[in-house]
Design an enzyme around this catalytic site. Structure first.
Site, short mmCIF file in Angstrom:
data_model
loop_
_atom_site.label_atom_id
_atom_site.label_comp_id
_atom_site.label_asym_id
_atom_site.label_seq_id
_atom_site.Cartn_x
_atom_site.Cartn_y
_atom_site.Cartn_z
N ARG A 40 0.91 -1.25 0.39
CA ARG A 40 -0.05 -0.09 -0.19
C ARG A 40 0.38 1.73 0.00
NH1 ARG A 40 -5.77 1.09 1.57
NH2 ARG A 40 -6.41 -0.74 0.47
N ASP A 139 -15.96 10.71 12.21
CA ASP A 139 -14.56 10.16 11.96
C ASP A 139 -13.56 10.61 12.31
OD1 ASP A 139 -14.48 7.41 10.10
OD2 ASP A 139 -13.07 7.71 10.23
#
Ligand SMILES: C[S@@+](CC[C@H](N)C(=O)[O-])C[C@H]1O[C@@H](n2cnc3c(N)ncnc32)[C@H](O)[C@@H]1O
Length: 269
Positions: A40, A139
């Site tokens: 990633r 969030d």
């Protein structure tokens, strides 16, 4: 030039990345994530024209470090979601909301790109006996919240909706916006988005909620963060209110003022 294959992420390099992610979010990257993390981060190394992870760690320690940490977290912290995920929770909420004699306040506490919060809003609009219900969607990542707040999604997401709810609660795009849906303004005006990092001190203005959804985060938290987070979260859940976690998560062994009602649904004592 950076190559196609990720450079080697040493054990020490992985430990360093893991510590940064954990300190910023409480999320623990398990040992078996090392290869996946390297893959990633390889895209990010390429974008920065770096060839070694050691160089990347130096960027994180340098003046660009705080901004780079945001990129790192976006790449490594899970953010998958979809509408009406674990739909039994929403069925349970629909029945429960219909019994309340006040407009409910509901909190989607790690809302990712907003699907959970909008699902809550649709259920509240359908089931609440009184108008004036509210949803808080939070969030830690403000960029994710900004996207969630638009209420715009690919129309394919509507496959998860109960029948008839697409027409009732959304606008379907035409012309340039064909293929997308937008949550109706009657719901958008009742959902508030706020960046809240759950491992930090929670904002004093939060007040008290009737139900808190904390789903698909706990399983990824390092145990000390999990143990500290739940008591603080429960300070914002009224007695008789519901805490809902994911079916795949557990709060077993934590001494909390909760009574199990259904699998993964708890009532605040
Ligand atoms: C896998 S998603 C789950 C989304 C949604 N609750 C669901 O079940 O579909 C986990 C979310 O937790 C958020 N998250 C991770 N650490 C967090 C923290 N410390 N504070 C707030 N949110 C966090 C991530 O940004 C991500 O959006």
């Amino acid at each position: 030039m950076p190559g196609r294959r990720p450079p080697l992420l040493s054990e020490a390099g992985f430990a360093n990345i893991r510590q940064r992610v954990e300190q910023a979010t409480g999320v623990h990257l398990a040992d078996d994530r090392r290869t996946g993390v390297a893959a990633r981060l390889h895209q990010r190394l390429k974008a920065l024209r770096l060839t070694q992870f050691e160089q990347y760690l130096a960027v994180l320690d340098g003046p660009a470090g705080p901004g780079e940490l945001e990129h790192l977290l976006r790449l490594l912290v899970a953010r998958d979601s979809y509408f009406f995920r674990e739909h039994r929770h929403f069925e349970c909420l629909a029945h429960w909301l219909a019994t309340l004699e006040h407009p409910p306040r509901l909190w989607s506490a790690a809302c990712a790109s907003g699907e959970e919060a909008w699902s809550l809003a649709m259920v509240a609009a359908q089931s609440s006996r009184l108008p004036g219900w509210q949803v808080l969607a939070s969030d830690f990542d403000p960029q994710l919240l900004a996207r969630a707040a638009t209420g715009i999604y690919d129309i394919a997401q509507a496959r998860y909706f109960p029948e008839g709810w697409l027409v009732r609660h959304c606008l379907c795009g035409v012309g340039e916006t064909a293929g997308r849906l937008r949550i109706a303004s009657s719901l958008r005006e009742r959902v508030r988005f706020e960046a809240i990092n759950l491992i930090r001190t929670l904002p004093a203005h939060l007040g008290s909620f009737d139900a808190i959804l904390l789903r698909n985060l706990l399983a990824n938290l390092a145990p000390p963060y999990k143990a500290k987070l739940l008591p603080r979260l429960l300070e914002h859940l009224r007695p008789g209110g519901l805490l809902i976690i994911s079916h795949s998560e557990s709060i077993h062994g934590l001494d909390l003022p909760l009574r199990p009602l259904l699998p993964s649904v708890f009532e605040r004592l």
